[in-house]
Structure formats: C-alpha cells, structure tokens
Design a protein around this motif. Structure first.
Motif, PDB file in Angstrom:
ATOM      1  N   TYR A  47       0.865  -1.191   0.000  1.00 44.44           N
ATOM      2  CA  TYR A  47       0.000   0.000   0.000  1.00 44.44           C
ATOM      3  C   TYR A  47       0.889   1.225   0.000  1.00 44.44           C
ATOM      4  O   TYR A  47       1.360   1.639   1.057  1.00 44.44           O
ATOM      5  CB  TYR A  47      -0.909   0.010   1.234  1.00 44.44           C
ATOM      6  CG  TYR A  47      -1.710  -1.240   1.394  1.00 44.44           C
ATOM      7  CD1 TYR A  47      -2.851  -1.453   0.634  1.00 44.44           C
ATOM      8  CD2 TYR A  47      -1.327  -2.220   2.297  1.00 44.44           C
ATOM      9  CE1 TYR A  47      -3.584  -2.609   0.772  1.00 44.44           C
ATOM     10  CE2 TYR A  47      -2.059  -3.385   2.434  1.00 44.44           C
ATOM     11  CZ  TYR A  47      -3.183  -3.569   1.677  1.00 44.44           C
ATOM     12  OH  TYR A  47      -3.908  -4.710   1.815  1.00 44.44           O
ATOM     13  N   SER A  48       1.100   1.799  -1.163  1.00 44.62           N
ATOM     14  CA  SER A  48       1.968   2.961  -1.227  1.00 44.62           C
ATOM     15  C   SER A  48       1.300   4.131  -0.512  1.00 44.62           C
ATOM     16  O   SER A  48       0.069   4.206  -0.466  1.00 44.62           O
ATOM     17  CB  SER A  48       2.276   3.302  -2.678  1.00 44.62           C
ATOM     18  OG  SER A  48       1.068   3.389  -3.381  1.00 44.62           O
ATOM     19  N   PRO A  49       2.105   5.048   0.053  1.00 42.80           N
ATOM     20  CA  PRO A  49       1.554   6.141   0.859  1.00 42.80           C
ATOM     21  C   PRO A  49       0.524   6.953   0.083  1.00 42.80           C
ATOM     22  O   PRO A  49       0.700   7.216  -1.107  1.00 42.80           O
ATOM     23  CB  PRO A  49       2.779   6.996   1.185  1.00 42.80           C
ATOM     24  CG  PRO A  49       3.943   6.133   0.942  1.00 42.80           C
ATOM     25  CD  PRO A  49       3.557   5.067  -0.001  1.00 42.80           C
ATOM     26  N   SER A  50      -0.556   7.329   0.775  1.00 39.58           N
ATOM     27  CA  SER A  50      -1.671   7.998   0.099  1.00 39.58           C
ATOM     28  C   SER A  50      -1.437   9.491  -0.050  1.00 39.58           C
ATOM     29  O   SER A  50      -2.102  10.143  -0.838  1.00 39.58           O
ATOM     30  CB  SER A  50      -2.953   7.755   0.883  1.00 39.58           C
ATOM     31  OG  SER A  50      -2.792   8.248   2.198  1.00 39.58           O
ATOM     32  N   TYR A  52      -2.076  11.577   2.329  1.00 40.53           N
ATOM     33  CA  TYR A  52      -2.889  12.268   3.333  1.00 40.53           C
ATOM     34  C   TYR A  52      -2.176  12.212   4.670  1.00 40.53           C
ATOM     35  O   TYR A  52      -1.579  11.194   5.020  1.00 40.53           O
ATOM     36  CB  TYR A  52      -4.251  11.603   3.494  1.00 40.53           C
ATOM     37  CG  TYR A  52      -5.103  11.652   2.266  1.00 40.53           C
ATOM     38  CD1 TYR A  52      -5.507  12.872   1.744  1.00 40.53           C
ATOM     39  CD2 TYR A  52      -5.508  10.493   1.635  1.00 40.53           C
ATOM     40  CE1 TYR A  52      -6.289  12.932   0.613  1.00 40.53           C
ATOM     41  CE2 TYR A  52      -6.287  10.534   0.503  1.00 40.53           C
ATOM     42  CZ  TYR A  52      -6.679  11.756  -0.006  1.00 40.53           C
ATOM     43  OH  TYR A  52      -7.451  11.806  -1.112  1.00 40.53           O
ATOM     44  N   GLY A 102     -10.359   6.712  -2.091  1.00 41.77           N
ATOM     45  CA  GLY A 102      -9.342   6.155  -1.217  1.00 41.77           C
ATOM     46  C   GLY A 102      -9.768   6.212   0.245  1.00 41.77           C
ATOM     47  O   GLY A 102     -10.938   6.045   0.558  1.00 41.77           O
ATOM     48  N   GLY A 103      -8.801   6.478   1.114  1.00 41.77           N
ATOM     49  CA  GLY A 103      -9.030   6.482   2.551  1.00 41.77           C
ATOM     50  C   GLY A 103     -10.246   7.267   3.003  1.00 41.77           C
ATOM     51  O   GLY A 103     -11.086   6.732   3.736  1.00 41.77           O
TER      52      GLY A 103
END
Lengths: 166, 106
Positions: A47-50, A52, A102-103
């Motif tokens: 999971y590459s950094p989002s 945020y 996303g998140g």
C-alpha cells in the motif's frame, strides 16, 4: 522522502500495537522490533503512501463525534426494537460524496455503517448507496456532518455539498 | 470509598453493555428483513462492546493492558462495519438480479 516518512510512521504505529498486544512485556520487544520493520517494509510495498496526513486534533474531534453518534445509534435502534409497533420505514438512498477516493471515502462508508439509521451498501465512484432504517430522518444532514468531520481528519478543505437522490 | 464507587460504575456499565447485546439479538427476531437486522446488530454491538470495554478499563493493570482493551473494541468495530457492508452489498445484488443469491466474486 515521503515513502521514508510513511515507513517510519507505520513502523512506529505497528510497534505501538506490538507493545500493546504483548501487554508491555519487555522480553518480546527485541523480537518485535525486527518483525515490525519487516511488516512496515511489506506494508509500504503493498500500500503505497496515500499522501494524506492525519490531523491529530481533528482526529480527536472525530473520535468524540463518533462515540456520541454511536450512543445515539444504539439507543435509536434499541428504542425502535423495544416499542411494540417496531416503527421503521426502511429504504435505499444514494448520496454523492465530495470526499476524494481512497481512505476518506472508505472511512465515510464505514463510519456511516455505524451511525444512526444508515448502512452503506455500495460505494461506486463518488456515489454511495445507503440503506436507511427510517427515511423520515434527516439523513442528508447526518451524512454531511460526518463528511465534514472526515474532511477535517484528512486535512481536506470542505468542498461544496453533494446531492442526494432516493 | 473511591474503590467502591468505581466498582459500582463498572457493574452498571457491564450490565448496560449486556442489555444492549440482548436488545441487539432481539433485533434478529423483531425486524423482518436482512438489512434491518444488520442495522440492529452492528449498531448495538458497537455500543454494547463499547460499554463493556469501558467497564474493564479501570481493571487494567497497566497502560498497555488498557490500550489492548481499546484495540479490541476498535478491531471489532472495523470488522462489524466491514462485514455489515459486505452482507448489505450481497443482499442488494441479490435484489437487483432477482436470484436472491450472489454468485462468484463480488
């Protein structure tokens, strides 16, 4: 650089979880450090950094909002269940969220599932299909206030309100 | 004195938590369709487990043990929200296709 920052943050978080799970047992800390670094690497690969960043103050505010609404949700369902006529008016409602993919959207869908009267059924793009226990309740206002709180958690500027269609 | 007050509060919280679980289970019988039952289960279990976790916090021997109880609550929340969503999606797909059952991967 962002990748390294995310790695450090995740590793630190995971180490805290390790410490909590072993109930602060000092004999496991060395072993845990190795595992945590490996899992941190794996998590950054999967999971590459989002991009945020969570805002601590807004996150606390969200936690307070969440707990308060949880109590309202539980009492609301309990009241309906215990009254002799079981007053419900169930139905579907589709809301359009202004939160980015996303998140943030994921958090909104899961939060709404635990909030009074709503259950997220399907998330397609920006439209979120909800099942409502009582369509007479001000569901749209509830969704917007949850949306605003989540936007704060992720440090997003609240965008214009989306639309609601039955 | 303060110990007995904490004990009374703990007992009250535990009883309230268990009552909520009981009411949530009642939802399985009183609500007529799957999605309303899911409403009852997710919301009430979140609150019931929350009260029980809160009651156990003063009992925690260390900070780590207390945080572990909170972590259990958070994990149960994530699991209950996710499974509620999956069940709801499966039910909705069944509604739309008219088969009443979802096949293949969703």
């Amino acid at each position: 650089m962002a990748l390294f920052g995310a790695f450090c943050l995740r590793t630190a978080g995971l180490y805290l979880v390790w410490w909590v799970m072993t109930e602060g047992d000092s004999s496991g800390l060395g072993f845990g450090a190795v595992i945590v670094v490996l899992v941190g690497l794996l998590s950054c690969k999967l999971y590459s950094p989002s991009g945020y960043a969570l805002h601590p103050l807004a996150t606390l505010r969200f936690a307070g909002f969440f707990m308060l609404r949880s109590v309202v949700a539980g009492v609301d369902v309990g009241r309906r269940l215990l009254s002799p006529s079981v007053p419900v008016n169930p139905g579907y409602l589709t809301v359009t969220t202004s939160l980015p993919a996303g998140g943030p959207r994921w958090l909104l869908a899961n939060t709404l599932s635990l909030m009074p009267g709503t259950l997220s059924v399907r998330l397609q793009g920006a439209s979120l299909e909800l099942h409502c226990l009582d369509l007479d309740q001000p569901i749209d206002a509830d969704v917007r206030s949850a949306e605003r709180k989540i936007a704060g958690v992720f440090g997003l500027r609240p965008a214009g309100a989306g639309e609601t269609t039955p | 004195m303060i110990d007995s007050v904490i004990l009374v509060v703990q007992v009250v919280l535990l009883v309230v938590g268990c009552l909520f679980f009981g009411v949530g289970t009642l939802g399985l019988f009183r609500f007529s369709d799957t999605l309303c039952r899911i409403h009852a289960l997710t919301k009430i279990d979140n609150l019931g487990l929350g009260f029980i976790a809160l009651a156990l916090l003063p009992q925690a021997s260390s900070l780590a043990t207390g945080l572990k109880v909170v972590l259990i609550w958070l994990l149960a929340l994530a699991a209950s929200a996710t499974s509620a969503h999956l069940v709801a999606r499966a039910v909705r797909s069944g509604d739309k296709t008219g088969t009443g059952r979802k096949r293949g991967n969703g």
